[in-house]
Scaffold this motif. Sequence first.
Motif, short mmCIF file in Angstrom:
data_model
loop_
_atom_site.label_atom_id
_atom_site.label_comp_id
_atom_site.label_asym_id
_atom_site.label_seq_id
_atom_site.Cartn_x
_atom_site.Cartn_y
_atom_site.Cartn_z
N CYS A 1 10.64 54.56 -11.49
CA CYS A 1 10.82 53.85 -12.75
C CYS A 1 12.08 53.02 -12.64
CB CYS A 1 10.93 54.82 -13.92
SG CYS A 1 11.23 53.96 -15.49
N ASN B 1 8.35 54.16 -22.88
CA ASN B 1 7.84 53.28 -21.83
C ASN B 1 8.50 53.60 -20.50
OD1 ASN B 1 6.76 52.17 -24.12
ND2 ASN B 1 7.40 50.07 -23.67
N HIS B 2 7.73 53.47 -19.43
CA HIS B 2 8.27 53.55 -18.08
C HIS B 2 7.80 52.33 -17.28
CE1 HIS B 2 10.22 57.33 -18.70
NE2 HIS B 2 9.12 57.88 -19.15
N GLU B 3 8.51 52.06 -16.19
CA GLU B 3 8.41 50.76 -15.51
C GLU B 3 8.29 51.00 -14.01
OE1 GLU B 3 8.95 48.36 -18.01
OE2 GLU B 3 9.68 49.83 -19.47
N ILE C 1 13.71 51.69 -15.22
CA ILE C 1 14.76 52.00 -16.19
C ILE C 1 15.70 52.90 -15.40
CG2 ILE C 1 15.30 53.28 -18.30
CD1 ILE C 1 12.63 52.26 -19.43
N HIS D 1 16.45 56.48 -15.92
CA HIS D 1 15.37 57.41 -15.60
C HIS D 1 15.32 57.67 -14.10
CE1 HIS D 1 13.10 55.89 -19.45
NE2 HIS D 1 14.25 56.46 -19.72
N MET E 1 13.27 60.12 -11.57
CA MET E 1 11.94 59.50 -11.64
C MET E 1 11.70 58.58 -10.46
SD MET E 1 10.42 57.96 -15.15
CE MET E 1 9.46 59.22 -15.99
CU LIG Z 1 11.39 55.19 -16.98
#
Ligand SMILES: [Cu+2]
Length: 612
Positions: A593, A504-506, A595, A598, A603
């Motif tokens: 992202c 998952n990415h956010e 997280i 990441h 990212m």
């Molecule tokens: Cu992420």
Amino acid sequence: MKKRKMTHAHWRILFGVVILAMAPLCASAQNPIPPVSNPCQRFTAGSVTTNPPALYSQNKVLNVQFSYQTATDSVGRQLYCFMTPDGLENPTLHVNPGDTLNITVTNNTPFNDAAMGETDETYNPPNCGDTTAEEITPGKHGFPMTGGSMNIHYHGTNTSPACGGDNVVKTLVNPGSTFQYTVPFPPQEPPGLYWYHPHVHGLAEAAVFGGAAAALVVDGLENVQPAVSGMKERFIIIRDQPTIQNLAQSPANTDSPFGIPQHDLTVNFVPLDTTTNTKAKPPTTTYTPALIYMQSGEQQLWRVCNCTSDAPLDLQVRFDGVAQTIQIVGIDAVPVNSQAGSQPGQLIPVTHYRIPPAARVEFIVNAPPSTVRLAQLVTQLINSGPNGDDLPTRPLLTMQLVSNDNEAVDNSLPASTGLITTDQLFANINGPTPAVTRTIFFEEVEDGSAFFVNASGCVTSSGAQCATQPYPIDTVFDNNNPPAFISTQGTIEKWIVQNHARENHELHQHQTHFQVLSQDNFEVNNSQQAPGINGQMLDMIEIPFCAGPAPLNGGVQPPACVDANGNPVIPYPQVELLVDFRGPVIGSMVFHCHILGHEDLGMMAVEQVNSK
Ligand SMILES: [Cu+2]
């Protein structure tokens, strides 16, 4: 852009020389905030949670002094915190729409050469923040970060990214230096829960993991959502930290079918004390949740920040194991269902709420009846994909009925003024035609060594191609990268945001919010759509992993969710968003992202928003 590589010794000599050489120039306008004794205090597991200390604006200004500090706890965790001179830790900062927040911050953490070599990055001019440690390299003038650099991001605020404001990519406050923030909030800033935390690329995860994360509130929620008038407000600040087993470097697992969490969670700095018995078959994990007091028959407003560095959560209130309905009042500091000119907003009933890292949700909770034996706030199991963290079901809080909670301060919200705000950010976002439609996608190296966000496609409303990122696909973020694209103030853009990775990415967008149009292809990729968010204005959204053809547990995973021709095996999970650039803010913004591990590994990307 390649990062410089320097030996620690080289760096130490350079740093010393620079400090000596520049010393006369270091006497800046701001007086340093001295270090505070006993910084970064934490509570013991099972304690009663209380609201964090709070500071309120007066006469449209909130002036705050922060000593940014670090400490090591009794089991060896590296802690970080914002301390006021009179000893308040990570206070909740309250402003009203149109107020100005002034923060003077001194970075009183030591120069940290342990982090060097991994994180140092040259900042090409023009820069913001500490310019006293200019790197002296022949033919090159840039400003280096150090392992102890910090800055402050005002997460969710619709404020300027100019220097001295909510600027994260060009601001370094290095150890020993002092910086002045001046953050004017627009008069139309929505009331609700925001937060603040350090955001130096490469160091953000460690800072937030260490606890440097706290609430920021724009007051007046009761005017848009009168349902909360007079209600007791509870701040529930969820953070993550290493478990003792992490610290002993004998993690119970890193990818376990039994779902042992990678990290401990804390609520208002009360830890769960996550402990795994690895000798049991299967291993068992125990938690000691904090207590929260409620009075019989009471309704409370819970203002929840997922202030973890890395952990998506799926919140649920359970009475003796039975899911309860909660009434959502606000998401990501926008009162729900209030943006189409329809006020007061309409509450959203849900039985669980999926809260990405860095997101906030505010909801009304009923006290349990006295017949209930166990009333808890839990986070439910999340399958974050083959490359994702283990996120099992865990209790966060146990609700305890008391006749009088003996709080020294009044935590009740005022009554609604009854005034309807007509001039709001994000109003009528569904009116104009989007100026462009962009395709943005997350991708990662399968071994977790690098993470990317790409702006790969752009089409105007008339169907013409427009500019995409001016550097190759899968370029890691660097503070000196050019903008991925240029946007125009006054427009709305449609973004299709896909996840091409097996975790998952956010997505977080700085400086503005986006409306969620749809969550597509989630189910065929073994995920569920998040409840309650379609149609709402958010600054965080989760895009779950792409599943691909491999089994989710065990077996050999293919390198990506694509076939030999590079096409997706299953349609990529994606969200469709309307991003609102009609607000007062222009300049260099970022999306990334959240997280933070990441983000620190690449990212993130810059977008430039120009005036019309
Ligand atoms: Cu992420």
